[in-house]
Design an enzyme around this catalytic site. Structure first.
Site, PDB file in Angstrom:
ATOM      1  N   ARG A  91     -29.432   2.078 -12.283  1.00 22.73           N
ATOM      2  CA  ARG A  91     -28.255   1.210 -12.442  1.00 22.73           C
ATOM      3  C   ARG A  91     -28.747  -0.171 -12.836  1.00 22.73           C
ATOM      4  NH1 ARG A  91     -23.027   0.539  -8.601  1.00 22.73           N
ATOM      5  NH2 ARG A  91     -22.642   2.467  -9.749  1.00 22.73           N
TER       6      ARG A  91
ATOM      7  N   HIS B 104     -20.582   4.163 -17.782  1.00 22.25           N
ATOM      8  CA  HIS B 104     -20.765   4.728 -16.430  1.00 22.25           C
ATOM      9  C   HIS B 104     -20.531   6.245 -16.532  1.00 22.25           C
ATOM     10  CE1 HIS B 104     -21.252   4.907 -12.240  1.00 22.25           C
ATOM     11  NE2 HIS B 104     -20.185   4.278 -11.807  1.00 22.25           N
TER      12      HIS B 104
ATOM     13  N   GLN C  71     -19.922   8.664 -13.429  1.00 17.93           N
ATOM     14  CA  GLN C  71     -18.592   8.529 -12.842  1.00 17.93           C
ATOM     15  C   GLN C  71     -17.566   9.335 -13.627  1.00 17.93           C
ATOM     16  OE1 GLN C  71     -17.496   6.513  -9.993  1.00 17.93           O
ATOM     17  NE2 GLN C  71     -15.841   7.959 -10.341  1.00 17.93           N
TER      18      GLN C  71
ATOM     19  N   ASP D 180      -9.553   0.370 -12.983  1.00 13.51           N
ATOM     20  CA  ASP D 180     -10.815  -0.108 -12.420  1.00 13.51           C
ATOM     21  C   ASP D 180     -10.630  -1.591 -12.109  1.00 13.51           C
ATOM     22  OD1 ASP D 180     -13.492  -0.353 -11.673  1.00 13.51           O
ATOM     23  OD2 ASP D 180     -14.250  -0.409 -13.742  1.00 13.51           O
TER      24      ASP D 180
ATOM     25  N   CYS E  52     -12.554   4.654  -9.841  1.00 15.05           N
ATOM     26  CA  CYS E  52     -13.969   4.911  -9.531  1.00 15.05           C
ATOM     27  C   CYS E  52     -14.361   4.319  -8.182  1.00 15.05           C
ATOM     28  CB  CYS E  52     -14.847   4.379 -10.649  1.00 15.05           C
ATOM     29  SG  CYS E  52     -14.742   2.591 -10.891  1.00 15.05           S
TER      30      CYS E  52
ATOM     31  N   ARG F  80     -18.771  12.867  -7.279  1.00 10.21           N
ATOM     32  CA  ARG F  80     -19.981  12.222  -7.817  1.00 10.21           C
ATOM     33  C   ARG F  80     -21.211  13.061  -7.479  1.00 10.21           C
ATOM     34  NH1 ARG F  80     -20.083   6.756  -8.833  1.00 10.21           N
ATOM     35  NH2 ARG F  80     -22.180   7.241  -9.595  1.00 10.21           N
TER      36      ARG F  80
HETATM   37  N1  NVA Z   1     -16.527  -1.654 -13.777  1.00 13.72           N
HETATM   38  C1  NVA Z   1     -17.094  -1.713 -12.457  1.00 13.72           C
HETATM   39  C2  NVA Z   1     -17.410  -0.334 -11.951  1.00 13.72           C
HETATM   40  C3  NVA Z   1     -17.944  -0.297 -10.548  1.00 13.72           C
HETATM   41  C4  NVA Z   1     -18.302   1.092 -10.105  1.00 13.72           C
HETATM   42  C5  NVA Z   1     -18.340  -2.571 -12.458  1.00 13.72           C
HETATM   43  O1  NVA Z   1     -19.135  -2.451 -13.392  1.00 13.72           O
HETATM   44  O2  NVA Z   1     -18.523  -3.368 -11.531  1.00 13.72           O
HETATM   45  N1   CP Z   2     -17.956   4.095  -8.398  1.00 11.28           N
HETATM   46  C1   CP Z   2     -19.191   3.615  -8.160  1.00 11.28           C
HETATM   47  O1   CP Z   2     -20.098   3.724  -8.979  1.00 11.28           O
HETATM   48  O2   CP Z   2     -19.338   3.055  -6.933  1.00 11.28           O
HETATM   49  P1   CP Z   2     -20.589   2.235  -6.391  1.00 11.28           P
HETATM   50  O3   CP Z   2     -20.645   0.955  -7.183  1.00 11.28           O
HETATM   51  O4   CP Z   2     -20.299   2.010  -4.944  1.00 11.28           O
HETATM   52  O5   CP Z   2     -21.836   3.052  -6.611  1.00 11.28           O
END
Ligand code: NVA
Ligand code: CP
Length: 313
Positions: free
Chosen positions: A100, A127, A130, A230, A269, A297
């Site tokens: 990540r 992502h 997800q 989201d 998500c 997931r």
């Molecule tokens: N769009 C959000 C998704 C979190 C799982 C982010 O990137 O923070």
């Molecule tokens: N949806 C998701 O990726 O959650 P986290 O940021 O908690 O991993």
């Protein structure tokens, strides 16, 4: 050549359907492979995470492996060691690298030098893990997977809110790969990357899916199978938070918008900010499938790892 999962369109429609079928088998317990016995998978976080950390850690454990969870604050990458040098060390020890991070370009640099599969656990742009879980969840609640061809042919998904973020881009690519009619309802200043929209149109022309990008939230949700949203402030955008509320208010998912769908399920998500991108009534309502989505997931990611590592053997 090592196979990676960096974006949703790294899986062909057939490969995506096979991964989703395997995810269902893993969830039901019909299969319980442990090909990672005696091996480790690196799971690296340059950003915060609850679900991704937990689902990959437990999933790798269930596949027989050891989840080696790392972060940039406590490794030399936080002190300037390059992505390439970090990967060249890790791939001597682990069966796969799950990462990540911020820029997609960084993940692509990792994949370019890695001798083991690299998996995108969220970047600023995509992502894909997800969205695989989301597709599995739509299949569970909305008529199952297609027996052949694109996984969710004939169904539709609307995403409302920040059309320029990672979830919007992954819904576009992953959704049309599954044969979905994908609708993005977003303010004009937060529209998806045109290159991603073009790519989604190209995939849709082969899968029977379609793409609509609109500023009209009601047009986006009319008759759909699933409504998704989201956060309006993604990780890394915290300093813009003050500007990231009023443009999105017309896209808040409420019961009126949900009622325009075709008995639609609600996806998010997570983490969710009740009262901003969706009302508490929708988030906690009877069409919300967010907890199944969070569970999936683990199943979807185990299936991706198995796919990248050569199947069930
Ligand atoms: N769009 C959000 C998704 C979190 C799982 C982010 O990137 O923070
Ligand atoms: N949806 C998701 O990726 O959650 P986290 O940021 O908690 O991993």
């Amino acid at each position: 050549m090592t196979t990676h999962f960096l974006r949703d369109d790294d899986l062909t429609p057939d490969a995506q359907r096979a991964v989703l079928e395997l995810a269902q088998q893993l969830k039901s317990g019909a299969v319980a492979p442990r090909p990672l016995e005696g091996r480790a998978v690196a799971v690296i976080f340059d950003k915060a995470s609850t679900r991704t950390r937990v689902s990959f850690s437990v999933g790798v454990h269930e596949l027989g492996g050891y989840p080696l969870v790392l972060d940039s604050a406590t490794t030399q990458s936080g002190r300037g060691e390059s992505v390439e040098d970090t990967v060249r060390v890790l791939d001597r020890h682990v069966a796969a690298i799950v990462w990540r991070t911020y820029a997609q370009a960084g993940l692509e640099r990792a994949a370019a030098v890695s001798a083991v599969p690299v998996v995108n656990a969220l970047t600023d742009e995509f992502h894909p893990c997800q969205v695989l879980a989301d597709l599995q969840t739509v299949a569970e609640h909305c008529g199952g997977l297609a027996a052949e061809g694109p996984a969710l042919a004939g169904r539709s998904l609307a995403y409302l809110g920040d059309g320029a973020n990672n979830m919007a881009h992954s819904y576009l690519l992953g959704g049309v790969t599954a044969g979905l009619d994908v609708r993005i309802g977003a303010p004009a200043d937060y529209a998806p990357d045109p290159a991603v929209v073009d790519r989604a149109h190209a995939i849709a022309s082969r899968t029977g899916g379609s793409v609509l990008v609109t500023t009209d939230a009601r047009e986006a949700v009319d008759g759909v199978t699933a409504v998704a949203t989201d956060t309006w402030v993604s990780m890394g955008q915290e300093q813009e938070a003050g500007d990231r509320e009023s443009p999105f208010v017309p896209y808040r998912v409420d019961e009126d918008l949900m009622a325009r769908g075709n008995d639609a399920v609600f996806l998010h998500c997570l983490p969710v900010y009740r009262g901003l991108e969706a009302t508490a009534e929708v988030v906690d309502g009877d069409r919300s499938v967010i907890w199944d989505e969070a569970e999936n997931r683990r199943h979807a990611q185990k299936a991706v790892l198995l796919h990248l590592l050569g199947g069930l053997t």
